[in-house]
Motif scaffolding. Sequence first.
Motif, PDB file in Angstrom:
ATOM      1  N   ASN A 155     -12.582   7.435  22.293  1.00 31.00           N
ATOM      2  CA  ASN A 155     -11.206   7.360  22.794  1.00 31.00           C
ATOM      3  C   ASN A 155     -11.126   6.529  24.057  1.00 31.00           C
ATOM      4  N   ALA A 156     -12.154   6.617  24.900  1.00 32.93           N
ATOM      5  CA  ALA A 156     -12.191   5.786  26.103  1.00 32.93           C
ATOM      6  C   ALA A 156     -12.229   4.308  25.705  1.00 32.93           C
ATOM      7  N   LEU A 157     -13.046   4.000  24.720  1.00 41.90           N
ATOM      8  CA  LEU A 157     -13.163   2.623  24.239  1.00 41.90           C
ATOM      9  C   LEU A 157     -11.821   2.118  23.727  1.00 41.90           C
ATOM     10  N   LYS A 158     -11.146   2.938  22.956  1.00 41.77           N
ATOM     11  CA  LYS A 158      -9.829   2.563  22.427  1.00 41.77           C
ATOM     12  C   LYS A 158      -8.837   2.303  23.559  1.00 41.77           C
ATOM     13  N   GLY A 159      -8.845   3.181  24.559  1.00 47.73           N
ATOM     14  CA  GLY A 159      -7.915   3.032  25.674  1.00 47.73           C
ATOM     15  C   GLY A 159      -8.188   1.790  26.506  1.00 47.73           C
ATOM     16  N   PHE A 160      -9.444   1.531  26.794  1.00 51.36           N
ATOM     17  CA  PHE A 160      -9.780   0.350  27.595  1.00 51.36           C
ATOM     18  C   PHE A 160      -9.476  -0.946  26.832  1.00 51.36           C
ATOM     19  N   ARG A 161      -9.662  -0.917  25.528  1.00 52.25           N
ATOM     20  CA  ARG A 161      -9.310  -2.104  24.736  1.00 52.25           C
ATOM     21  C   ARG A 161      -7.803  -2.352  24.779  1.00 52.25           C
ATOM     22  N   GLN A 162      -7.026  -1.287  24.674  1.00 50.03           N
ATOM     23  CA  GLN A 162      -5.576  -1.424  24.779  1.00 50.03           C
ATOM     24  C   GLN A 162      -5.192  -1.970  26.142  1.00 50.03           C
ATOM     25  N   PHE A 163      -5.870  -1.498  27.166  1.00 52.67           N
ATOM     26  CA  PHE A 163      -5.564  -1.954  28.523  1.00 52.67           C
ATOM     27  C   PHE A 163      -5.787  -3.457  28.664  1.00 52.67           C
ATOM     28  N   VAL A 164      -6.944  -3.928  28.191  1.00 48.17           N
ATOM     29  CA  VAL A 164      -7.265  -5.352  28.303  1.00 48.17           C
ATOM     30  C   VAL A 164      -6.272  -6.195  27.505  1.00 48.17           C
ATOM     31  N   ASP A 165      -5.861  -5.705  26.339  1.00 46.39           N
ATOM     32  CA  ASP A 165      -4.904  -6.442  25.516  1.00 46.39           C
ATOM     33  C   ASP A 165      -3.530  -6.510  26.177  1.00 46.39           C
ATOM     34  N   ARG A 166      -3.111  -5.403  26.787  1.00 43.17           N
ATOM     35  CA  ARG A 166      -1.771  -5.334  27.363  1.00 43.17           C
ATOM     36  C   ARG A 166      -1.684  -5.947  28.765  1.00 43.17           C
ATOM     37  N   TYR A 167      -2.760  -5.788  29.541  1.00 43.60           N
ATOM     38  CA  TYR A 167      -2.705  -6.203  30.948  1.00 43.60           C
ATOM     39  C   TYR A 167      -3.883  -7.108  31.312  1.00 43.60           C
TER      40      TYR A 167
END
Length: 258
Positions: A155-167
């Motif tokens: 879940n951490a991996l998923k969240g950090f990937r979303q972060f990099v994509d969005r910001y």
Amino acid sequence: MTGRMRALGGAAVAALTLILLQGCVTTQQTSLLQQSVYSLQQQVQDLDSRVQRVESAVFGTGEGQGPGRRSLAEMNARLDALKMEVAKLKGQLEEQQRAAAPIPAPTAAPASATPAPSGTTGSQAGVQIVTPPQDPEKALYSRSLESFQKGDYENALKGFRQFVDRYPQSDLADNALFWIGECHFMKGRYQEAIAAYQDVLDRYPKGNKVAYALLKQGAAFEKLGDKTAARILYERVIQQHPQTPQAEIAKKWLERVR
């Protein structure tokens, strides 16, 4: 070490937050807040150095997926979260300082003006502090870090990937990429970790995670049995970032792969 981190995050941060949420602050309170934030920043810097020394000791044992390394990763995540809390408190302090600034003398109100709420009239009415909604950028990063701290690396991996994509332009984007590498590293996926650390180096060459990414990339190669690549990366840390704690760690790890 973990106890002190919790004390910083629990006592000092909670105390500052309580003061900030009390509403209007006096000049004396503002001064105390400034001193508290500065003191907390100094403690974070000291704690950062201590974590680096612990990391050197843990990895110096050559352990694989032992509890020491897992605990260290959690400590690093806690430290990152604490740094974010300091930044948030500084922002709240700035908002309080702006809210407490002298208010211009009021002009005559038009007849159609909406009356002041009951109990807050004239110059006796204090400045109302409205807490803004949580920044979605910081919220996503915090949730991802929290998942990492709990050992929920997927879940951490998923969240950090979303972060990099969005910001991708965020000041925390290089940190998020680095934590993607750490998620893979903790799961024993060293090839994926190497690729994530390389993303940090390629996309954010002037970021604050460069020396750390090089160091951990070397560690991942060493886990894969490629001592030559590990040695080259450790030497690069020492040559390119000689004044960093990572350089001191690299010197010790270099002895293992010579």
